[in-house]
Each structure stands twice: as structure tokens, then as C-alpha cells.
Write an enzyme that holds these catalytic residues in place. Sequence first.
Site, PDB file in Angstrom:
ATOM      1  N   HIS A  37      -3.544  -5.267   0.914  1.00 44.08           N
ATOM      2  CA  HIS A  37      -3.431  -5.642   2.323  1.00 44.08           C
ATOM      3  C   HIS A  37      -3.845  -7.107   2.468  1.00 44.08           C
ATOM      4  O   HIS A  37      -4.669  -7.628   1.712  1.00 44.08           O
ATOM      5  CB  HIS A  37      -4.350  -4.782   3.186  1.00 44.08           C
ATOM      6  CG  HIS A  37      -3.944  -3.357   3.267  1.00 44.08           C
ATOM      7  ND1 HIS A  37      -2.831  -2.942   3.964  1.00 44.08           N
ATOM      8  CD2 HIS A  37      -4.495  -2.236   2.734  1.00 44.08           C
ATOM      9  CE1 HIS A  37      -2.722  -1.634   3.867  1.00 44.08           C
ATOM     10  NE2 HIS A  37      -3.715  -1.170   3.129  1.00 44.08           N
TER      11      HIS A  37
ATOM     12  N   CYS B  43       0.836  -1.200   0.000  1.00 44.17           N
ATOM     13  CA  CYS B  43       0.000   0.000   0.000  1.00 44.17           C
ATOM     14  C   CYS B  43       0.876   1.258   0.000  1.00 44.17           C
ATOM     15  O   CYS B  43       1.593   1.508  -0.963  1.00 44.17           O
ATOM     16  CB  CYS B  43      -0.986  -0.031   1.154  1.00 44.17           C
ATOM     17  SG  CYS B  43      -2.358   1.137   0.926  1.00 44.17           S
TER      18      CYS B  43
END
Length: 508
Positions: free
Chosen positions: A444, A339
Site C-alpha cells: 500500500h 494487495c
Amino acid sequence: MDKGLLKPIMFVGTCSDAGKSVINAAFCRIFKQDGYAPAPFKAQNMSLNSYSTPEGGEMGRAQVVQAEACGIAPHTDMNPVLLKPTSDKGSQVVLNGRPVGNLSAKDYFGGKAQKAQLFEEAKAAFDRLRAHHNPVVLEGAGSISELNLRDRDITNMRMAQYAEADTYLVADIDRGGVFASVYGSIALLRPEERRLIKGIIINKFRGDVSLFEEGKRIIEELTGVPVVGVVPFFRDIRIEAEDSVVLDSKSHSFQAGKINVAIILLRRLSNFTDFDVLEMDERFNPYYTNSPEEVEKADIIILPGSKNTLADLQSLRANGIADAIIRAYKAGKKVVGICGGYQMMGARLEDPEGLEGNLPAVPGLGLLPQVTILEPEKITRQSRFVFLAGKSDVPASFPCKGYEIHMGRTVLLGDAAERPVACLEEGRRDGYYLNGRCWGCYLHGILDNPEVLDSLAEGIGTSVALAATFDYAAFKEEQYDRLAEWVRSHVDMEYIYSQLRQPRLADR
């Protein structure tokens, strides 16, 4: 079989980190084991650990854990208001899974009209859950006795009153002062709030529980409320933690004989639960660090997500961590970004609209041939994917799972070829795979997939590197069952059920 309708049940605390989330998860699993259809609920959560639901909404991970314990899919109704701190004085407000703006703490906690609106949204979310689940298992936030915030509270006793929930006060005896904190918490309640308190749970007790019998009697005499359980402290049951305070208790150092993974300790680190799986897999020793020396010792360096990516990237350059990561990569170490960490690995990170502050652009680490431009739209979605499928492959199945929560668009530089980390079910590609030692992506939860963990361990020679593939999903299920057994054996479930089966005042 119809088990009969139970009243809602709520767990509130004498303080933050009293263990409410874990106790809540335990009861979620207990009710599931006993044939009910529970669901968790927390009106307002403040956390940088969030999750993307199947519908594409964002919610706090504590209620995701509790939903897993219930055996159901997470939904934003379980956490209608999520505050994601962006600085020491402000937060992004996520309402029913969608960001609705940024507010300072003064504006959020001082704005009665706004809090009234949010409370209406919280009540509506609770009502939707109650219509389909039995019982709803509510969680409070922090202390129930913050008198300056009581009239604007949407999470603790106002929510308990609305739900007419049987409410249990959880006290952390490990930090000391349990008699004062329990007595004071109950004494400061209004009479209409106090009538909801059905019991007290003493949590995190160390030593022989039988030695606290006199303590139970004293508390019951002081408060007029029964102590329904004394739950011993445990270390061998692993339940995902919500609060970043737990980072202080995690490993921060190298360990010989294992695959050492240095997770960069960013100031606005988000979703540190991405790395819980590394603590469970015996091959790895994950540790959190902001020391250049500790970074360079590691076999693998991971750049995690951040709620303020540009500021954290600038800090990495200022404190020498950025140079340490680059030196480690050149020395043959693995570097992975997830991310915000993935965005940092490119040539540059741009914020033309000032979404994160007054930094228009910050140079990246230059490890990946890409640039990221921050944009107002927040991407929140779950994905199934194939790890390292290649840009031209058309997989027959998508065995891996992950989720995205980010703002920003990442584009390749010049004539750089597409080299995706993940081939996603809907046809998208995500991430950039430079080689076996350098890659990043937006997903994630990517490390929760066994094939990704095996790839991470590949090529690093240690005594445990060839250990069996670790099944994290099965491990978590086992932990929820163990937690339920532990709590069930130390609380008076007969009393709790007897209270839950009594009619609500409104039904009498």
C-alpha cells in the site's frame, strides 16, 4: 520554549461525516504551528482504510492523517480500537494494532463486558499519549446523541469525560437541519456531559458567512453554548478522507486528454486512499467503476485491496469485470494490482481454513503465474524499497516507502522465475512484474512514490503525460498548512486557547 500545559480538546459531531476528522487535523496543525506538541486520538474507528505503523501495528488512516498534521509518526495509541467491516453485520476487531477476532455487530455493541474491557484499553492508550503530548486532540465518532448506545460508548462523551476534554460540537450545515441537530444533540446530553461542551463549530457553510450572524445568535440562545466558528465549505484544499461515503463524490467517468485510470469499485474495497495521489497529479484522471465498458476505456486498470478478497473476486467474474480486465490487457492496456487486487491477478486464490467465509478457492484472473493461500497470520509492517531493482541487484539506498496489511502467502507456479516489483530494505522481494503493462504487489502507498507514478505514466501518449514529477509528500504538507490557515481564520482561537489554559476540574 515551554508553552504551558493545555487541557485535551475534543471534536464531536451531530452526525457522521460532519467533518470532525478534517477539523481535528486542522487543529493538530494549528497547535504544531503555535509551538505545542499535539497528538491525535480516536478511541474507536470503523474503517477499511488502515495503515501499518513503524512498530508494525494497524490503525485507522484518519489518525495517520492527523499525526502527519502534527508532524509526528503515527502510533496505535492514537487509535486503540479499529473495526474493519467484513460483512454487513460483522467486523474484524483490531486492538492496539493487532487483530483479536471477528464479532457481529450485535455481539460488539451489545456486549457490555467486552465494551468495558475495550474502554479500559482506550483509556490506557489515551493516558500514554497524554504523558508525552500537549495537547491531545480527540475525535468522536458519528453522533454524540445515540441514546441507545450511550452506556456502551467508548468514543464520544464517556471518553470526553474521562479526558476532561474541552469539547466542541461540529455540525454540518450543508446537509440541512442545523438548528435541530445542534439543539437536539446538546439537549440530549446528561448535565455532566453538557458541562464539557465549550463551543459549537458550524462546518461546510456555503455563501457569505456574515449572513449567518442571526443563525449564530439563535443557536447560542437555544443552547447556551457559544458558536466559536463558522467554517466555509472548501474544494481547493485536499485532505485525505476516511469515510467510504466520499467515493460517491469522486470521479466515475473517462476524461479525454488525460491518462485515465479505472479503479475497480469492489464491494469491500479497502484503502482507497492508495489512489488519492492520482487525483492530485494533473497527468491522471482516476475514476471508480464497476462497469465493464468503463473499464475497457481506461489506459490503466487498478485492482485495489479488499477486506473479502475471494467474495469480491467471485463478484468480478459474475458481473463481467474480470473478462473486461483481461480483454483490456490483451488490447494493450496496463493492469496493476495492489494487495488483495494483486492476489486476484494470479491463477487461483485459496482459503483452506475458511478465514473469509465458505469459499475454499476461487479462480484468479490468470495474469500472473502465482497462487495465493490465505493464512491466519496478519502481516502489518512498513517497508522501504527500490522499485524494479531486479532480483540480483543490491541497492545502496531504498528511496521508496510503503506498507503492508494482508493475510496470505503468494507463491509462484511451477518454474516461473522471480520477477519482483520491489526490493525491500530487509532483503525481501515483493510482487511480480510480468512486464511494463502488468504487475502487482502487496505494498500500500506504492503510488505515493514519484518514480512509481512516472513508471505508471510511461508509454501513454497524452498532452499531459510529460508533466513534471509530482511530489506528493510536499503537496500534503502544503495542504495541512492551508487547512490550518483556513480554519484558524474562521474560528475564535483566542476563546479556544483561553478555555484550554484553564485548569481541569480535578486540578482546581
